[in-house]
Design a protein around this motif. Structure first.
Motif, mmCIF file in Angstrom:
data_model
loop_
_atom_site.group_PDB
_atom_site.id
_atom_site.type_symbol
_atom_site.label_atom_id
_atom_site.label_comp_id
_atom_site.label_asym_id
_atom_site.label_seq_id
_atom_site.Cartn_x
_atom_site.Cartn_y
_atom_site.Cartn_z
ATOM 1 N N ILE A 161 0.838 -1.198 0.000
ATOM 2 C CA ILE A 161 0.000 0.000 0.000
ATOM 3 C C ILE A 161 0.877 1.253 0.000
ATOM 4 O O ILE A 161 0.569 2.237 -0.678
ATOM 5 C CB ILE A 161 -0.971 -0.021 1.195
ATOM 6 C CG1 ILE A 161 -2.025 -1.106 0.983
ATOM 7 C CG2 ILE A 161 -1.632 1.330 1.393
ATOM 8 C CD1 ILE A 161 -2.895 -1.383 2.169
ATOM 9 N N SER A 162 1.999 1.215 0.715
ATOM 10 C CA SER A 162 2.917 2.357 0.729
ATOM 11 C C SER A 162 3.518 2.606 -0.648
ATOM 12 O O SER A 162 3.747 3.751 -1.034
ATOM 13 C CB SER A 162 4.046 2.117 1.725
ATOM 14 O OG SER A 162 3.550 2.041 3.027
ATOM 15 N N LEU A 163 3.783 1.535 -1.394
ATOM 16 C CA LEU A 163 4.344 1.695 -2.735
ATOM 17 C C LEU A 163 3.355 2.351 -3.690
ATOM 18 O O LEU A 163 3.752 3.049 -4.621
ATOM 19 C CB LEU A 163 4.761 0.341 -3.301
ATOM 20 C CG LEU A 163 5.975 -0.325 -2.686
ATOM 21 C CD1 LEU A 163 6.216 -1.674 -3.350
ATOM 22 C CD2 LEU A 163 7.197 0.536 -2.818
ATOM 23 N N GLY A 164 2.065 2.122 -3.477
ATOM 24 C CA GLY A 164 1.058 2.650 -4.385
ATOM 25 C C GLY A 164 0.735 4.111 -4.170
ATOM 26 O O GLY A 164 0.131 4.754 -5.033
ATOM 27 N N LYS A 165 1.117 4.662 -3.044
ATOM 28 C CA LYS A 165 0.804 6.058 -2.749
ATOM 29 C C LYS A 165 1.851 6.980 -3.358
ATOM 30 O O LYS A 165 3.041 6.814 -3.153
ATOM 31 C CB LYS A 165 0.731 6.274 -1.225
ATOM 32 C CG LYS A 165 0.473 7.695 -0.820
ATOM 33 C CD LYS A 165 -0.868 8.188 -1.314
ATOM 34 C CE LYS A 165 -1.078 9.636 -0.901
ATOM 35 N NZ LYS A 165 -1.849 10.359 -1.875
ATOM 36 N N VAL A 166 1.376 7.961 -4.122
ATOM 37 C CA VAL A 166 2.238 8.980 -4.711
ATOM 38 C C VAL A 166 1.986 10.281 -3.955
ATOM 39 O O VAL A 166 0.832 10.687 -3.796
ATOM 40 C CB VAL A 166 1.930 9.159 -6.215
ATOM 41 C CG1 VAL A 166 2.731 10.294 -6.801
ATOM 42 C CG2 VAL A 166 2.177 7.870 -6.962
ATOM 43 N N GLU A 167 3.055 10.916 -3.485
ATOM 44 C CA GLU A 167 2.896 12.161 -2.731
ATOM 45 C C GLU A 167 2.301 13.235 -3.636
ATOM 46 O O GLU A 167 2.820 13.532 -4.702
ATOM 47 C CB GLU A 167 4.242 12.624 -2.181
ATOM 48 C CG GLU A 167 4.123 13.756 -1.199
ATOM 49 C CD GLU A 167 5.447 14.054 -0.527
ATOM 50 O OE1 GLU A 167 5.629 15.221 -0.137
ATOM 51 O OE2 GLU A 167 6.273 13.140 -0.376
ATOM 52 N N GLY A 168 1.185 13.776 -3.209
ATOM 53 C CA GLY A 168 0.490 14.780 -3.996
ATOM 54 C C GLY A 168 -0.471 14.201 -5.016
ATOM 55 O O GLY A 168 -1.189 14.931 -5.688
ATOM 56 N N GLY A 169 -0.490 12.889 -5.133
ATOM 57 C CA GLY A 169 -1.373 12.233 -6.091
ATOM 58 C C GLY A 169 -2.775 12.059 -5.542
ATOM 59 O O GLY A 169 -2.989 12.042 -4.328
ATOM 60 N N THR A 170 -3.728 11.943 -6.437
ATOM 61 C CA THR A 170 -5.119 11.752 -6.038
ATOM 62 C C THR A 170 -5.629 10.436 -6.595
ATOM 63 O O THR A 170 -4.899 9.693 -7.249
ATOM 64 C CB THR A 170 -6.008 12.894 -6.569
ATOM 65 O OG1 THR A 170 -5.959 12.873 -7.997
ATOM 66 C CG2 THR A 170 -5.543 14.236 -6.065
ATOM 67 N N ALA A 171 -6.878 10.138 -6.329
ATOM 68 C CA ALA A 171 -7.506 8.931 -6.854
ATOM 69 C C ALA A 171 -7.514 9.000 -8.387
ATOM 70 O O ALA A 171 -7.633 10.074 -8.964
ATOM 71 C CB ALA A 171 -8.927 8.814 -6.332
ATOM 72 N N PRO A 172 -7.369 7.851 -9.045
ATOM 73 C CA PRO A 172 -7.272 7.865 -10.510
ATOM 74 C C PRO A 172 -8.630 8.075 -11.199
ATOM 75 O O PRO A 172 -9.115 7.222 -11.931
ATOM 76 C CB PRO A 172 -6.677 6.508 -10.831
ATOM 77 C CG PRO A 172 -7.094 5.650 -9.704
ATOM 78 C CD PRO A 172 -7.134 6.532 -8.497
ATOM 79 N N ILE A 173 -9.220 9.207 -10.942
ATOM 80 C CA ILE A 173 -10.467 9.610 -11.598
ATOM 81 C C ILE A 173 -10.123 10.813 -12.464
ATOM 82 O O ILE A 173 -9.602 11.815 -11.982
ATOM 83 C CB ILE A 173 -11.545 9.967 -10.562
ATOM 84 C CG1 ILE A 173 -11.816 8.752 -9.675
ATOM 85 C CG2 ILE A 173 -12.810 10.449 -11.253
ATOM 86 C CD1 ILE A 173 -12.700 9.038 -8.500
ATOM 87 N N TRP A 174 -10.388 10.709 -13.750
ATOM 88 C CA TRP A 174 -9.959 11.739 -14.687
ATOM 89 C C TRP A 174 -10.704 13.042 -14.471
ATOM 90 O O TRP A 174 -11.934 13.089 -14.445
ATOM 91 C CB TRP A 174 -10.156 11.270 -16.122
ATOM 92 C CG TRP A 174 -9.583 12.257 -17.091
ATOM 93 C CD1 TRP A 174 -8.280 12.402 -17.408
ATOM 94 C CD2 TRP A 174 -10.292 13.250 -17.803
ATOM 95 N NE1 TRP A 174 -8.108 13.410 -18.297
ATOM 96 C CE2 TRP A 174 -9.356 13.962 -18.561
ATOM 97 C CE3 TRP A 174 -11.618 13.622 -17.894
ATOM 98 C CZ2 TRP A 174 -9.687 15.011 -19.388
ATOM 99 C CZ3 TRP A 174 -11.955 14.666 -18.722
ATOM 100 C CH2 TRP A 174 -10.995 15.352 -19.454
#
Length: 124
Positions: free
Chosen positions: A49-62
Motif C-alpha cells: 500500500i505504501s508503494l502505491g501512494k504517490v505524494e500529492g497524487g489523487t484517486a485515478p479519476i480523470w
C-alpha cells in the motif's frame, strides 16, 4: 534525520516483519505461529500500500485540473491478498484443531516427539 522520519511507514513494515518472523521461528505453539504469520502478512500489506501512494497524487479519476494520480493496482492486489490471508488463517486454525484432536496438544515439539516415538515402535 528528516529522511529517516519521512520513511516511517517502511520502518513500521520492517519492525512488523521481524516481529512476525521471530514469532514464527521462535515459538512451537501452533496458534502463536499462525498469529506470527498474520503479523508478517500485515507488514507485506502495508508495504504494498505504501508503494502505491504517490505524494500529492489523487484517486485515478480523470479530471482536467488533475495531472498526478496514485497507482490503484497495489490497493486492488492487497484486497485479494487479504482474502487469501483469511483463508490461510482459517485453514491453519482448522488443521490446528485436527492436530489437537489427534495428539492432544498443539505444541510442535511434542507432536514431533510423538511421531518419532510411533515410528520407532513400528520399526521394532
Amino acid at each position: 534525520m528528516s529522511m529517516i522520519l519521512g520513511l516511517y511507514n517502511y520502518w513500521i513494515v520492517i519492525v512488523l516483519m521481524m516481529i512476525g518472523f521471530y514469532i514464527i521461528i521462535a515459538h512451537g505453539h501452533l496458534i502463536k505461529k499462525i498469529v506470527g504469520l498474520n503479523i508478517f502478512q500485515t507488514s507485506v500489506f502495508i508495504f504494498y500500500i505504501s508503494l502505491g501512494k504517490v505524494e500529492g497524487g489523487t484517486a485515478p479519476i480523470w479530471q482536467e485540473s488533475i495531472t498526478l494520480y496514485s497507482n490503484p493496482l497495489p490497493h486492488v492486489l492487497i484486497l485479494t491478498a487479504i482474502v487469501v490471508g483469511i483463508a490461510t488463517t482459517a485453514l491453519g486454525l482448522a488443521l490446528t484443531i485436527r492436530l489437537k484432536e489427534a495428539y492432544g496438544t498443539i505444541d510442535e515439539d511434542e507432536i514431533q516427539a510423538m511421531d518419532n516415538q510411533d515410528k520407532e515402535s513400528q520399526s521394532c
